[in-house]
Design a protein around this motif. Structure first.
Motif, short mmCIF file in Angstrom:
data_model
loop_
_atom_site.label_atom_id
_atom_site.label_comp_id
_atom_site.label_asym_id
_atom_site.label_seq_id
_atom_site.Cartn_x
_atom_site.Cartn_y
_atom_site.Cartn_z
N ASN A 56 -0.19 3.43 9.47
CA ASN A 56 0.62 2.09 8.91
C ASN A 56 -0.37 1.13 8.45
N GLU A 57 -1.57 1.78 7.82
CA GLU A 57 -2.53 0.75 7.11
C GLU A 57 -3.29 1.60 6.27
N ILE A 58 -3.42 1.41 5.10
CA ILE A 58 -4.64 1.83 3.83
C ILE A 58 -5.46 0.87 3.22
N ASN A 59 -6.64 1.33 2.78
CA ASN A 59 -7.24 0.43 1.96
C ASN A 59 -7.21 0.94 0.39
N ILE A 60 -7.50 0.07 -0.46
CA ILE A 60 -7.69 0.38 -1.78
C ILE A 60 -8.90 -0.23 -2.15
N TYR A 61 -9.90 0.68 -2.58
CA TYR A 61 -11.26 -0.06 -3.23
C TYR A 61 -11.22 -0.02 -4.80
N VAL A 62 -11.50 -1.02 -5.40
CA VAL A 62 -11.44 -1.12 -6.94
C VAL A 62 -12.60 -1.65 -7.17
N VAL A 63 -13.43 -1.17 -8.16
CA VAL A 63 -14.40 -1.78 -9.08
C VAL A 63 -14.37 -2.92 -9.94
N ILE A 64 -14.57 -3.92 -9.83
CA ILE A 64 -14.44 -5.18 -10.92
C ILE A 64 -15.56 -5.72 -11.33
N GLU A 65 -15.38 -6.34 -12.48
CA GLU A 65 -16.42 -6.86 -13.23
C GLU A 65 -16.24 -8.32 -13.68
N GLU A 66 -17.25 -9.22 -13.29
CA GLU A 66 -16.94 -10.68 -13.49
C GLU A 66 -18.31 -11.19 -14.17
N ASN A 67 -18.36 -11.70 -15.12
CA ASN A 67 -19.59 -12.70 -15.66
C ASN A 67 -20.76 -11.37 -15.79
N GLY A 68 -20.41 -10.29 -15.95
CA GLY A 68 -21.62 -9.23 -16.28
C GLY A 68 -21.86 -8.49 -14.93
N GLU A 69 -21.42 -9.10 -13.76
CA GLU A 69 -21.81 -8.60 -12.44
C GLU A 69 -20.51 -7.65 -12.08
N GLU A 80 -18.48 -5.48 -8.68
CA GLU A 80 -18.53 -5.49 -7.51
C GLU A 80 -17.34 -4.66 -6.87
N GLU A 81 -17.34 -4.05 -5.82
CA GLU A 81 -16.15 -3.23 -5.28
C GLU A 81 -15.45 -4.11 -4.29
N VAL A 82 -13.95 -4.31 -4.60
CA VAL A 82 -13.05 -5.12 -3.82
C VAL A 82 -12.22 -4.13 -3.17
N LYS A 83 -12.31 -4.70 -1.72
CA LYS A 83 -11.47 -3.83 -0.75
C LYS A 83 -10.00 -4.49 -0.62
N PHE A 84 -8.93 -3.89 -0.75
CA PHE A 84 -7.53 -4.42 -0.53
C PHE A 84 -7.18 -3.49 0.75
N ASN A 85 -6.71 -4.50 1.75
CA ASN A 85 -6.20 -3.87 2.90
C ASN A 85 -4.92 -3.89 3.04
N TYR A 86 -3.96 -3.17 3.14
CA TYR A 86 -2.59 -3.03 3.23
C TYR A 86 -2.09 -2.62 4.64
N LYS A 87 -0.84 -3.36 4.86
CA LYS A 87 -0.41 -2.80 6.26
C LYS A 87 1.16 -2.44 5.76
N LYS A 88 1.73 -1.58 6.48
CA LYS A 88 2.94 -1.16 6.01
C LYS A 88 4.12 -2.16 6.62
N ALA A 89 4.69 -2.36 5.44
CA ALA A 89 6.00 -3.53 5.53
C ALA A 89 7.06 -2.64 5.88
N ASN A 90 7.79 -3.25 6.72
CA ASN A 90 8.99 -2.57 7.40
C ASN A 90 10.47 -3.01 6.85
N ASP A 91 10.28 -3.89 5.92
CA ASP A 91 11.45 -4.42 5.44
C ASP A 91 12.21 -3.80 4.31
N LEU A 92 11.87 -2.47 3.95
CA LEU A 92 12.62 -2.00 2.65
C LEU A 92 13.97 -1.02 3.21
#
Length: 167
Positions: free
Chosen positions: A140-153, A155-167
């Motif tokens: 019921n839970e996944i993480n997606i890690y994505v590398v982003i760049e801002e102003n030359g810096e 960082e790795e950003v973590k997106f935490n997702y929970k399973k939605a039960n409304d479909l």
């Protein structure tokens, strides 16, 4: 709002970063053999929070040598942007591809261009594409890690997702 869209776009053009949960596919790398059944756990309707808004991803199960997805970021009750794409079986490995669209569905990338991330490594609960990692925490839970760049810096950003039960 436009500044946020620019920051999000920079996710996918970063070339150097501190490595934690993501890997960079180098010129000399070779994608490992893999198939969609190994990543079928990504399928589902997922919701989370990021960038001051609500994120939603809907992933289809494997069919026709691909898994497709849609993503949207909603902030202050309005869509900021969308992504459409998928993971495709190509020969004996996988590739993650996506395109960005504004809230008006006008594409960010050129008509025939996509953001392509080659498979770098695959494990039981993680799949590493170039600068993107999908991690199964549990059913019921996944993480997606994505590398982003801002102003030359970068960082790795973590997106935490929970399973939605409304479909």
């Amino acid at each position: 709002m436009k500044q946020l869209a620019i920051i999000i776009c920079l996710f996918f053009i970063s070339f150097t970063y501190a490595q934690n949960n993501t890997l960079k596919f180098t010129e000399n790398s070779v994608s490992p053999k893999a198939n969609l059944n190994q990543v079928s756990w990504i399928a589902g309707h997922w919701k989370g929070e990021a960038f001051g808004g609500i994120t939603e991803e809907i992933w289809s199960p494997p069919l026709g040598d691909s898994m497709m997805f849609s993503f949207k970021l909603v902030s202050e009750g309005k869509v900021v942007f969308y992504e459409l794409g998928g993971i495709r079986q190509v020969d004996e490995t996988l590739i993650f591809q996506l395109k960005h669209f504004g809230s008006d569905f006008k594409g960010w990338e050129e008509k025939n261009e996509t953001i392509d991330a080659k498979l770098a490594k695959i494990e039981d609960n993680r799949v590493y594409f170039d600068q993107f990692t999908f991690e199964k925490v549990n059913d019921n839970e996944i993480n997606i890690y994505v590398v982003i760049e801002e102003n030359g810096e970068t960082e790795e950003v973590k997106f935490n997702y929970k399973k939605a039960n409304d479909l």
